[in-house]
Scaffold this active site. Structure first.
Site: not given
Ligand code: S3P
Length: 442
Positions: A26, A167, A320, A347, A395
């Site tokens: 961002r 989301s 996550d 994901k 992950r």
């Protein structure tokens, strides 16, 4: 590159994990939309964020990394982005591609979005639908998959959009497209999701208002045709990356580590609340505010964990972290039940299937649910000794390496390369704490 984690001695020491991934994306994007120079320190220099930096350059912003690690973004203003000459490649990053689709949708330009094999299987319909309502034209592959080409609206329409899925990526895409639209663009979220976009838009001087409704529902309005003013952004440590050393310390006997400077934004801290509910010794030290985000140092000691029912409403604040929570659950006494996390199926991999397969390969009982899983804990170190397939998912890779540190026998993974998408220093940092992980650097 195959990596193998060996049963480890106590993990000790103090580390700082890399900058938060969500905030890093961002910062580059809004920096590119402001007029003038934004400076960012602590930016995550993982592949996902570097892809966003490159895309901003292709869209006309100047993005420079100084030798001291400060990033300087010279923005062109909302509406000022230029049409890229070549396709924008987001690699493995769902956040990068979805948020940037929102930005391009608010500009009268055409861009093609591509990604790697994993990203090309992930659903983009969730952003195509609202962005089309706002006037964008999108041609995607069957099922709304990448590659896709998006032509932004000449003058985007402000819409009111109730999110069909919880989301933050979809919310952010709509808000970012709304920056270019006249009037107010409104997103209604049924459950609260991470609010980094709202916080950062405010820091850049945008008019963003959030109203809280019943049961966590929120209404977020952004006023368009905005002029964003540049900022200085210090990116705090990523709680989603810190999750790996934290769980590793909880499950490795005798461990005592400190992870410095993690954001504990309430919409990101669900894993930590859950681990504490399971009996984990986690202390929040030196709590402070940095750049509009709550930050603390975490001291974590090895703990006897117990299985719990994870409140399903916590899912968006720890979405996550379920893979590594499943590893903690394997060491707990009794069952850990995880539900309300159906988003895990879309994901970087189907994380429910990938975790279940990896646990089974290591002798850990698990029941897959459509929206989560039930892990039968060992009440101590499980067998291990298995090989986990990561499906190109960073992950999943890090979670099974953590399992190997606490299990009775080593655990290997098929591929460690993807770790560089979010946590490039994972191996040296873990080894610095005493972890024995064999294989080449990711
Ligand atoms: C993110 C939002 C979440 C999360 C992802 C980062 C963001 O995705 O899984 O890693 O930065 O907005 P969803 O919005 O799809 O839940």
């Amino acid at each position: 590159m195959t990596l193998t984690a060996h049963p480890s001695r106590a993990l000790t020491g103090e580390i700082a994990v890399p900058g938060d991934k969500s905030i890093s994306h961002r910062a580059l994007m809004l920096g590119g939309l402001a007029v003038g120079e934004t400076r960012v320190t602590g930016l995550l220099e993982g592949e996902d964020v570097l892809a966003t930096a490159e895309a901003m350059r292709q869209l006309g912003a100047e993005v420079i990394r100084e030798a001291d690690g400060t990033w300087r973004v010279f923005g062109v203003g909302v509406g000022g982005l230029k049409e890229p000459a070549t396709a924008l490649d987001f690699g493995n990053s769902g956040t990068g591609v979805r948020l940037m689709m929102g930005i391009v949708a608010g500009h009268p330009i055409t861009a093609t979005f591509t990604g790697d094999a994993s990203l090309s299987t992930r659903p983009m319909g969730r952003v195509i639908t609202p962005l089309s309502e706002m006037g964008a034209n999108v041609h995607a592959r069957e099922g709304g998959r990448l590659p896709l080409t998006l032509t932004g609206a000449q003058r985007a329409l402000p819409i009111t959009y109730p999110l069909p899925v919880a989301s933050a990526q979809v919310k952010s895409a709509v808000l970012f497209a709304g920056l270019g639209a006249p009037g107010q663009t409104t997103v209604i979220e049924p459950k609260p999701t991470r609010d980094h976009s709202e916080r950062m838009l405010k820091a850049f001087g945008a008019d963003v208002v959030t109203e809280e409704g019943p049961k966590g529902m929120r209404v977020i309005r952004v006023t368009g045709e905005a002029e964003l003013t540049p900022c200085q952004i210090a990116v705090p440590g990523d709680p989603s990356s810190a999750a790996f050393p934290v769980v590793a310390a909880l499950i490795t006997p005798g461990s005592d580590i400190t992870v410095r400077g993690i954001t504990l934004n309430p919409h990101r801290a669900g894993l930590y609340a859950t681990l504490i509910d399971m009996g984990g010794h986690i202390e929040f030290l030196n709590e402070r505010d940095e750049g509009g985000e709550p930050v603390a140092d975490l001291r974590v000691r090895a703990s006897a964990l117990k299985g719990i029912e994870v409140p399903p409403e916590r899912a968006p604040s720890m979405i996550d972290e379920y893979p590594v929570l499943a590893i903690a659950a394997a060491f707990a006494e009794g069952k850990t039940v995880m539900r309300g996390a159906e988003e895990l199926r879309v994901k970087e991999s189907d994380r429910i299937a990938a975790v279940a397969a990896g646990l089974l390969a290591n002798g850990i009982e698990v029941e897959e649910l459509p929206d989560g899983m039930i892990v039968q804990g060992y009440g101590g170190a499980p067998q291990g000794g298995g090989h986990a397939l990561t499906h190109m998912d960073h992950r999943i890779a890090m979670s099974f390496l953590v399992l190997g540190l606490g299990a009775k026998k080593p655990v290997s993974i098929d591929e460690g390369r993807m770790i560089a998408t979010s946590f490039p220093d994972f191996l040296p940092l873990m080894r610095g704490l005493g972890a024995e992980i064999a294989g080449e650097s990711a």
